[in-house]
Design an enzyme around this catalytic site. Structure first.
Site, PDB file in Angstrom:
ATOM      1  N   CYS A 185       5.736  -6.389  11.645  1.00 27.73           N
ATOM      2  CA  CYS A 185       4.513  -5.789  11.635  1.00 27.73           C
ATOM      3  C   CYS A 185       3.585  -6.876  12.543  1.00 27.73           C
ATOM      4  O   CYS A 185       3.895  -7.137  13.718  1.00 27.73           O
ATOM      5  CB  CYS A 185       3.946  -5.496  10.334  1.00 27.73           C
ATOM      6  SG  CYS A 185       2.673  -4.420  10.376  1.00 27.73           S
ATOM      7  N   HIS A 220       8.834  -1.980   8.088  1.00 34.28           N
ATOM      8  CA  HIS A 220       9.033  -3.318   6.940  1.00 34.28           C
ATOM      9  C   HIS A 220      10.167  -3.036   6.154  1.00 34.28           C
ATOM     10  O   HIS A 220      10.154  -2.467   5.097  1.00 34.28           O
ATOM     11  CB  HIS A 220       7.551  -2.998   6.074  1.00 34.28           C
ATOM     12  CG  HIS A 220       6.376  -3.406   6.486  1.00 34.28           C
ATOM     13  ND1 HIS A 220       5.912  -4.631   6.390  1.00 34.28           N
ATOM     14  CD2 HIS A 220       5.477  -2.742   7.255  1.00 34.28           C
ATOM     15  CE1 HIS A 220       4.820  -4.866   7.098  1.00 34.28           C
ATOM     16  NE2 HIS A 220       4.439  -3.464   7.729  1.00 34.28           N
ATOM     17  N   GLU A 268      11.534  -5.095   4.294  1.00 31.38           N
ATOM     18  CA  GLU A 268      11.344  -5.714   3.111  1.00 31.38           C
ATOM     19  C   GLU A 268      10.946  -4.934   2.216  1.00 31.38           C
ATOM     20  O   GLU A 268      10.922  -5.348   1.068  1.00 31.38           O
ATOM     21  CB  GLU A 268      10.694  -7.088   3.296  1.00 31.38           C
ATOM     22  CG  GLU A 268       9.017  -6.891   3.450  1.00 31.38           C
ATOM     23  CD  GLU A 268       8.708  -6.607   4.862  1.00 31.38           C
ATOM     24  OE1 GLU A 268       9.495  -6.053   5.592  1.00 31.38           O
ATOM     25  OE2 GLU A 268       7.323  -6.575   4.979  1.00 31.38           O
TER      26      GLU A 268
END
Lengths: 227, 81
Positions: free
Chosen positions: A86, A203, A205
């Site tokens: 990002c 994302h 994660e």
């Protein structure tokens, strides 16, 4: 592999990243403040998402000039691993570690939703726990994720196999509808020439635990942990 | 003291959704005959350099290094003598 997470003022996704890395590696990553320049002992530098320096001037422009990024550049030049997610992807393009730029979303809207990513190659340190052509779900949240590069650069990226992920349908089709931010050729993430620097807008994660609603992003961190 | 004005614009061919939105809004307001609209930014710099040519060169270096991303943007510098 020993990981560090670079933290700038205005970054806000560093804890998500730490959680994902720790969950896969079993070891807590080191937090690296933006004024630090000693990265010795770290194999992987992760630049997380957020809004470094309030996105002033351009997303990532200020962070790219910070002391730590000089050290990250040297780390990459030594063949070290770098992951930018990002805002981290934007910072890597502003630093010149990855080509192109991230423009305002074509719709002008901030996009906060899940997307599906097609894995373009599964032989890198980041993606070897996925299958080539497989699709995984990932949250995304950005206002400036519209990947841009001139045609010659895009052709070179494709020719060199440096497109990491493309926005796709859950079945892996690349369509205009799945390309919500307007990125050139549906590109969601790209590699450096040596395939050791990866930048992507979504994302992974944030999808590494059943409590988060899935573990689609976990193979990426498992692969890094095992490298 | 010299004032330098740096104008940063997206390069031709780079999609400018803000310019598009502004153009669309102008049409909605009833302004007819508006063609393409491009949005950019202006950065004013107060420089201690008094020689206009040197001040301009300084500002151009700043634009290349930070103020503009030349992958997507072009810039021009005007200096008030």
């Amino acid at each position: 592999m020993k990981a560090g997470i670079v933290v700038f003022p205005g970054i806000n996704r560093e804890r998500d990243m730490a959680l994902a890395l720790e969950r896969s590696a079993g070891a807590r990553p080191r937090m690296v403040w933006h004024t630090e320049t000693d990265l010795s002992g770290l194999d992987l530098l992760v630049i997380p998402g957020g809004f470094s320096y309030g996105d002033y001037l351009r997303c990532g422009a200020m962070a790219a000039q910070s002391p730590v990024m000089g050290a990250v550049r040297a780390h990459a030049a030594r063949g070290g691993y770098v992951l930018g997610v990002c805002n981290g992807f934007q910072i890597l393009t502003e630093t010149g570690l990855l080509p192109g730029a991230l423009l305002r979303n074509a719709s002008l809207r901030f996009l906060s939703m899940d997307c599906h990513l097609r894995v373009e190659r599964a032989d890198t340190v980041f993606t070897n726990r996925y299958q080539r052509g497989s699709v995984f779900r990932s949250p995304m949240a950005h206002g400036d994720g519209n990947y841009f590069a001139d045609d010659a650069t895009l052709d070179r990226l494709e020719g060199e196999g440096r497109v990491a992920f493309r926005y796709a349908t859950p079945q892996g089709e690349i369509t205009p509808e799945t390309n919500r931010n307007g990125s050139a050729r549906n590109i969601a993430g790209i590699y450096s020439e040596n395939l050791r620097v990866l930048g992507l807008m979504p994302h992974p994660e944030d999808l590494v635990d059943p409590l988060m609603g899935g573990e689609d992003g976990k193979p990426l961190f498992d692969a890094l942990a095992a490298a | 003291m010299t004032k330098a004005v740096v104008t940063v614009m997206l390069k031709p061919g780079v999609l400018d959704p803000q310019g598009k939105a502004i153009g669309h809004a102008l049409g909605t307001l009833g302004f007819a005959g508006v063609g393409e609209v491009r949005a950019g930014k202006i950065i004013e710099l107060e420089l201690s350099e008094t020689d206009p040519a040197k001040a301009k060169a300084q500002a151009e270096e700043m634009a290349r290094k930070l103020l503009a991303n030349t992958v997507i943007e072009s810039f021009k510098v005007a200096v008030d003598a």
